[in-house]
Design a protein around this motif. Structure first.
Motif, PDB file in Angstrom:
ATOM      1  N   ALA A  42       0.802  -1.223   0.000  1.00 45.79           N
ATOM      2  CA  ALA A  42       0.000   0.000   0.000  1.00 45.79           C
ATOM      3  C   ALA A  42       0.831   1.269   0.000  1.00 45.79           C
ATOM      4  O   ALA A  42       0.267   2.364  -0.090  1.00 45.79           O
ATOM      5  CB  ALA A  42      -0.931   0.001   1.208  1.00 45.79           C
ATOM      6  N   HIS A  43       2.161   1.144   0.103  1.00 47.22           N
ATOM      7  CA  HIS A  43       3.012   2.317   0.312  1.00 47.22           C
ATOM      8  C   HIS A  43       4.013   2.517  -0.830  1.00 47.22           C
ATOM      9  O   HIS A  43       4.417   1.547  -1.482  1.00 47.22           O
ATOM     10  CB  HIS A  43       3.768   2.174   1.637  1.00 47.22           C
ATOM     11  CG  HIS A  43       2.877   2.196   2.835  1.00 47.22           C
ATOM     12  ND1 HIS A  43       2.228   1.072   3.305  1.00 47.22           N
ATOM     13  CD2 HIS A  43       2.505   3.206   3.659  1.00 47.22           C
ATOM     14  CE1 HIS A  43       1.504   1.391   4.364  1.00 47.22           C
ATOM     15  NE2 HIS A  43       1.653   2.684   4.592  1.00 47.22           N
ATOM     16  N   PRO A  44       4.459   3.750  -1.022  1.00 43.60           N
ATOM     17  CA  PRO A  44       5.462   4.029  -2.053  1.00 43.60           C
ATOM     18  C   PRO A  44       6.865   3.656  -1.571  1.00 43.60           C
ATOM     19  O   PRO A  44       7.752   4.503  -1.438  1.00 43.60           O
ATOM     20  CB  PRO A  44       5.311   5.540  -2.280  1.00 43.60           C
ATOM     21  CG  PRO A  44       4.827   6.060  -0.967  1.00 43.60           C
ATOM     22  CD  PRO A  44       3.935   4.986  -0.403  1.00 43.60           C
ATOM     23  N   ALA A  45       7.024   2.385  -1.311  1.00 40.17           N
ATOM     24  CA  ALA A  45       8.280   1.827  -0.795  1.00 40.17           C
ATOM     25  C   ALA A  45       8.861   0.895  -1.855  1.00 40.17           C
ATOM     26  O   ALA A  45       8.553   1.008  -3.033  1.00 40.17           O
ATOM     27  CB  ALA A  45       8.012   1.089   0.526  1.00 40.17           C
ATOM     28  N   PHE A  46       9.693  -0.062  -1.431  1.00 46.85           N
ATOM     29  CA  PHE A  46      10.223  -1.057  -2.367  1.00 46.85           C
ATOM     30  C   PHE A  46       9.804  -2.439  -1.895  1.00 46.85           C
ATOM     31  O   PHE A  46       9.637  -2.688  -0.701  1.00 46.85           O
ATOM     32  CB  PHE A  46      11.750  -0.949  -2.481  1.00 46.85           C
ATOM     33  CG  PHE A  46      12.501  -1.476  -1.281  1.00 46.85           C
ATOM     34  CD1 PHE A  46      13.049  -2.757  -1.267  1.00 46.85           C
ATOM     35  CD2 PHE A  46      12.665  -0.687  -0.148  1.00 46.85           C
ATOM     36  CE1 PHE A  46      13.728  -3.242  -0.160  1.00 46.85           C
ATOM     37  CE2 PHE A  46      13.352  -1.156   0.968  1.00 46.85           C
ATOM     38  CZ  PHE A  46      13.886  -2.436   0.960  1.00 46.85           C
ATOM     39  N   ARG A  47       9.660  -3.361  -2.846  1.00 49.11           N
ATOM     40  CA  ARG A  47       9.320  -4.750  -2.536  1.00 49.11           C
ATOM     41  C   ARG A  47      10.294  -5.671  -3.252  1.00 49.11           C
ATOM     42  O   ARG A  47      10.806  -5.341  -4.325  1.00 49.11           O
ATOM     43  CB  ARG A  47       7.890  -5.109  -2.968  1.00 49.11           C
ATOM     44  CG  ARG A  47       6.798  -4.362  -2.241  1.00 49.11           C
ATOM     45  CD  ARG A  47       5.431  -4.817  -2.721  1.00 49.11           C
ATOM     46  NE  ARG A  47       4.983  -6.000  -2.023  1.00 49.11           N
ATOM     47  CZ  ARG A  47       3.933  -6.725  -2.381  1.00 49.11           C
ATOM     48  NH1 ARG A  47       3.254  -6.425  -3.472  1.00 49.11           N
ATOM     49  NH2 ARG A  47       3.577  -7.768  -1.685  1.00 49.11           N
ATOM     50  N   VAL A  48      10.467  -6.844  -2.670  1.00 45.58           N
ATOM     51  CA  VAL A  48      11.343  -7.857  -3.253  1.00 45.58           C
ATOM     52  C   VAL A  48      10.573  -9.167  -3.358  1.00 45.58           C
ATOM     53  O   VAL A  48       9.982  -9.625  -2.361  1.00 45.58           O
ATOM     54  CB  VAL A  48      12.620  -8.045  -2.410  1.00 45.58           C
ATOM     55  CG1 VAL A  48      13.470  -9.181  -2.963  1.00 45.58           C
ATOM     56  CG2 VAL A  48      13.422  -6.744  -2.371  1.00 45.58           C
ATOM     57  N   ASP A  49      10.554  -9.749  -4.545  1.00 49.97           N
ATOM     58  CA  ASP A  49       9.883 -11.020  -4.812  1.00 49.97           C
ATOM     59  C   ASP A  49       8.402 -10.991  -4.441  1.00 49.97           C
ATOM     60  O   ASP A  49       7.806 -12.019  -4.097  1.00 49.97           O
ATOM     61  CB  ASP A  49      10.590 -12.162  -4.066  1.00 49.97           C
ATOM     62  CG  ASP A  49      12.004 -12.394  -4.566  1.00 49.97           C
ATOM     63  OD1 ASP A  49      12.269 -12.071  -5.747  1.00 49.97           O
ATOM     64  OD2 ASP A  49      12.842 -12.873  -3.784  1.00 49.97           O
TER      65      ASP A  49
END
Length: 620
Positions: A442-449
């Motif tokens: 839900a956030h303007p962050a980073f995700r991995v896999d």
């Protein structure tokens, strides 16, 4: 008179008061189970649950025991505020009549802890939670104190005590409220929760009700050590709960303001200049924290848990900001008060305008304006203001039960436009949407896999007059991420570098809060155009490796999860990726015409319409 019940309110409220003749439950249950939207309050002063069920703005009607109990909370809180307003306005007869009615109701229903509370709750008496009891009791106590301190004589007074005779029946009630606050605070402190936001409100309730009882008796108040200066009082709580950077430890805008407001309500009748120096410093720091995150147009970003937008929230902000103006004033927060008042419209009851004599002396000197870069090392926030772009970088501790999994998220605002806001949180009773708004997705962050970040803490790497760099290496196993935000001469540069132990699917996320156009070019950066409130933001986006810009609809801010916004993920399969975004607010300096990333990924070059260029490092 309607019968007293221990559950949901009777359809027929007591006609002489319209106060619900029932105990309240948990207000967070007042949410649509399908849409995640807070239900319409109907007529909370009418003493009657909405006919046909509580209305959802999307057309649902909800009528359950939990929702009825939640509505009863909202009604009791509205009545307590109404009584306090009557007292401030000098409408004594009506205020006293309602207070006497509440004294009888409390004696009949709230003699012991609420047995329907959930296991995790600190049990209240009139409500499921002791915190809710405390919030309600603060308004009750201040109403009585205001009546006792007004110069006009009470009806049917005596020659010996003309001002307080009508308040005498309330003294046992006030004593019970103080005792309940003390019992609940003792439980908290004994389990090591002095820093809890509950403690702030229990101290506020104990102070308000005990001071009101003393005023009604016409005696000197003897509770200063118990509620303010003692080992579990206001001062001890503030010293435990607020970091050196001025933030309440949970790092939530809402709960920060919640504790700040409780503290200032507790200090009624105090001269700000006579506060202990460290307490005055803590309160000033809390003001500075809000001033730094507030935009020029008065938006207070909803960092971590807390409502995004609702009328009761705007009333709370107005009350807090009026008390701040009388204690540690900040010119930057005047716009926030104006915005809250505009949001309310006809729902503004004017209570905050009646608090001008809350403190007995003048306010402390005005707080300095925040600079272009402000770093809060304890809470883990950095604010970078760049030519019409107000950016907040989240890198700090998780924040306990009110934290979100959003390390290295970047929130973007204009003066009055939530271009990429922290979306806030829904009422907690909707567990599915609460989990969504806590999530990395839900956030303007980073995700991995495609996985969620751990609940973790990042750290500040560096900060100077124009830039901030932060990093995190515990969000995912084998992944290190660094984000650098820099204010250029008329633009903002955002560089996110993610390094993994092996090729991974890495995504840099945009989560707009306004309408946005995404434009893939034949060559060069992806372009975005963000449409705000009379403000436009332009974005240029590129990466050190090939990325796929994937755009799809997603829930908007938490005030209405059904209001879809365009979500954008820049995704790559790689062990290292440098994601670059450059933002420029319209009409700020020469326009950006192109953005490039050096082949080694170490520098970003921005070209302007006047033929000039600027170069920026991707890391320290």
């Amino acid at each position: 008179m309607a019968a007293l019940t221990d559950g949901a309110p009777s359809p027929q409220a007591a006609p002489e008061t319209a106060i619900p003749r029932a105990r309240g439950a948990w207000w967070h249950a007042y949410v649509c189970p399908a849409h995640g939207i807070e239900l319409d309050h109907g007529a909370p002063l009418g003493g009657r649950f909405p006919d046909g069920g509580a209305r959802c703005p999307r057309g649902c009607r909800v009528d359950t025991e939990a929702v009825r109990g939640a509505w009863t909370v909202l009604s009791h809180q509205a009545w307590a505020r109404r009584i306090r307003l009557l007292a401030h306005r000098g409408e004594r007869t009506e205020a006293v009549r309602l207070l006497v009615s509440y004294a009888g109701l409390y004696a009949a229903l709230a003699g012991q802890e609420h047995d329907a509370a959930q296991e995790w709750m600190l049990r209240g008496r009139l409500f499921h939670q002791a915190l809710t009891d405390a919030i309600w009791a603060v308004n009750i106590g201040h109403a009585v104190r205001t009546l006792a301190e007004r110069p006009e004589a009470a009806p049917h007074g005596t020659a010996q005590d003309p001002a307080h005779a009508d308040l005498a029946p309330l003294v046992p009630f006030l004593d019970e409220l103080e005792a309940a606050a003390l019992a609940a605070r003792t439980v908290l402190v004994d389990r090591g929760d002095l820093a809890s936001n509950y403690t702030a409100w229990l101290n506020a309730a104990g102070t308000a009700t005990s001071r009101a009882a003393a005023a009604a008796r016409g005696t000197r108040w003897a509770g200063r050590e118990r509620w303010i200066t003692g080992p579990a009082g206001l001062y001890a709580h503030l010293r435990a709960a607020v970091g050196d950077d001025g933030w309440e430890w949970e790092g939530s805008t809402y709960y920060h303001g919640f504790v700040h407001r409780a503290a200032l309500l507790t200090l009624r009748g105090t001269a700000p200049a006579e506060l202990p120096a460290d307490i005055a410093g803590i309160l000033a720091g809390m003001t500075d924290a809000l001033a730094a995150i507030a935009t020029e147009g008065g938006i207070l970003p909803a960092l971590h848990d807390g409502p995004y937008l609702r009328d009761p929230l705007a009333l709370e902000w107005l009350e807090l900001l009026a008390l701040v103006a009388g204690s540690t004033p900040s010119a930057r927060l005047e716009a926030a008060a104006a915005r809250a008042r505009a949001e309310l419209g006809p729902a503004d009851d004017g209570l905050d305008r009646l608090l001008g004599t809350w403190f007995t002396g003048p306010p402390l000197p005005p707080r300095p304006a925040p600079g272009a870069v402000t770093v809060f090392r304890d809470a883990g926030y950095a604010v970078v203001a760049a030519h019409g772009v107000h950016a907040l970088l989240d890198f700090g501790p998780h924040g306990g039960s009110h934290g979100h999994r959003d390390k290295l998220a970047l929130y973007l605002y204009g003066a009055a436009s939530p271009w990429q806001p922290d979306p806030g949180q829904v009422p907690y009773g909707n567990e599915a949407f609460r989990e969504h708004y806590t999530s990395t997705a839900a956030h303007p962050a980073f995700r991995v896999d495609g996985a969620e970040q751990r609940a973790c803490a990042g750290r500040l790497r560096s900060a100077d007059a124009t830039s901030v760099t932060a990093e995190v290496d515990t969000a995912y196993d084998g992944v290190h991420a660094v984000r650098r935000i820099e204010a250029g001469r008329c633009h903002l540069v955002d560089v996110l570098t993610v390094t993994a132990d092996r090729p991974r699917r890495i995504a840099a996320q945009l989560r707009p809060g306004t309408a946005v156009d995404v434009q893939v070019q034949a060559e060069g950066p992806v372009r975005t155009v963000w449409h705000g409130d009379a403000e436009t933001l332009y974005g240029w986006h590129l990466a050190s490796v090939p990325v796929t810009p994937f755009t799809r609809p997603g829930p908007g801010a938490a005030d209405d999860p059904q209001h879809a916004r365009s979500w954008v993920d820049f995704t790559t399969e790689s062990d290292t990726a440098v994601f670059v975004s450059v933002y420029q607010s319209a009409d700020r300096g020469p326009g950006v015409v192109d953005v490039g990333l050096a082949p080694d990924g170490r520098t970003v070059e921005v070209e302007f319409a006047d033929g000039t260029r600027s170069t920026h490092r991707t890391e320290d």
